[in-house]
Design a protein around this motif. Structure first.
Motif: not given
Length: 356
Positions: A72-82, A106-111, A317-322
């Motif tokens: 788990p500590s290797d994870i650098g970002a999380v993306a999830v279907t929102t 780590v940053p979260l991205y809503g996808v 792409a440098g997109a902002p996280p949620a």
């Protein structure tokens, strides 16, 4: 040092998926399905799906990490279907993703779920050509899109479902034909023994890039009713229905490529697993000189790898996280790959436009 390892979580319907992607490469993924629990009802029951996600999420993430040989500590970002999807099912995935992102810092991205289907192809065939045409065919969606940079640019809709999607049509007609749920694979299997020219089913909306399969569904039901009291030639009906759907999908997709001068067609989503859709798309693309890209079967249906693929593109792409208070949007329109309030500003796209 390379880019971050992105964990992707998918829970929009009846599959719980987790995938790990870095620099466009799939490191590991795992999937759990509650489909068998829904089969007796002939369709997905939202409450059952939500409970199944709740039980499956942690083990699925663990299996994906194990396959990738990561912790788990290797994870650098999380993306999830929102979105889009079933509200309760989406909430389970988002709650899990928030917990992981917050605990790891780590940053979260809503996808957007459908952007995930588009990105799934990149895991097999590399970056998408800019531009390319994308045909999404799944249980709830049929869309024909013009895609440029998936992480940065607004997605252009050339045509969409006006009523029943292709997969929905398969499910409903399969029930009328006495075939099991899910209907798509059952129609595909049964069609192999049938004559695709046996029943002259209609080809809806021939002059448009939009899709309508409710009339085709009704025509198939009327045809079945016409056999009341005698044996229904199910194989012929299944083959003819499948041919009508594949004909409409591929004819419109190839026409759109020609009209817009696009050299690549990408066919994604659960119905992209249909054997006749794949073979007819190959035949027509070859004749038109268009490159066809279809993900392998394991990446056509809902999975976490495709969501991780979008997250990986957004990170690079440098997109902002949620924000951590991001919520779900069960009926979210497909405009951008990222799906949360901050992404609506799309500074990455704005920056590109300003320097263009």
């Amino acid at each position: 040092m390379g880019s971050a390892v992105v964990l992707g979580i998918e829970s929009s319907c009846d599959e719980t998926g987790a995938g790990l992607v870095r620099d466009g490469r799939l490191l590991g993924h795992a999937l759990a399905s509650s489909m068998d629990e829904h089969a007796r009802y002939g369709g997905v029951v939202p409450e059952i799906a939500s409970r199944a996600h709740l039980h499956a999420l942690r083990p699925v993430v663990g299996r994906a990490l194990e396959e990738a040989g990561l912790r788990p500590s290797d994870i650098g970002a999380v993306a999830v279907t929102t979105g889009p999807g079933l509200s309760g099912a989406l909430q389970v995935g988002l709650a899990g993703a928030k917990g992981i992102a917050y605990s790891l810092g780590v940053p979260l991205y809503g996808v957007h779920h459908l952007a995930g289907h588009v990105a799934a192809d990149t895991l097999e065939h590399g970056p998408l050509p800019d531009p390319c045409a994308v045909l999404i065919v799944s249980g709830g969606h049929t869309s024909l899109l013009l895609v440029r940079d998936l992480a940065r640019d607004r997605i252009t809709h050339l045509g969409d479902t006006l009523d029943d999607a292709a997969g929905e049509c398969f499910d409903k007609v399969a029930r009328v034909f006495g075939l099991p749920y899910p209907g798509g694979p059952a129609i595909d299997r049964t069609a192999r023994a049938g004559d695709p020219r046996a029943v002259p089913f209609p080809r809806p909306l021939p002059g448009s890039y939009d899709f309508s399969f409710s009339g085709l569904k009704t025509a198939a039901a009327r045809w079945a009713e016409g056999h009341t009291g005698r044996a229904l030639p199910v194989a012929d009906g299944a083959a003819s229905l499948q041919e009508a759907v594949a004909d409409v999908l591929t004819r419109k997709a190839v026409a759109a490529c020609k009209e817009h001068g696009v050299g690549t067609l990408v066919v994604v989503g659960g119905v992209a697993a249909n054997s006749r859709v794949r073979s007819l798309a190959e035949e027509r693309c070859r004749a038109a000189g268009i490159e066809l890209r279809v993900p392998p079967l394991r990446l056509c249906t809902d999975n976490g790898a495709m969501i991780a693929a979008v997250g990986d593109l957004l990170v690079r792409a440098g997109a902002p996280p949620a924000p951590l208070d991001v919520s779900v949007d069960p009926s979210a329109p497909l405009e951008y790959a990222a799906l949360h309030p901050v992404a609506a500003l799309h500074p990455v796209a704005a920056g590109r436009a300003a320097t263009a």
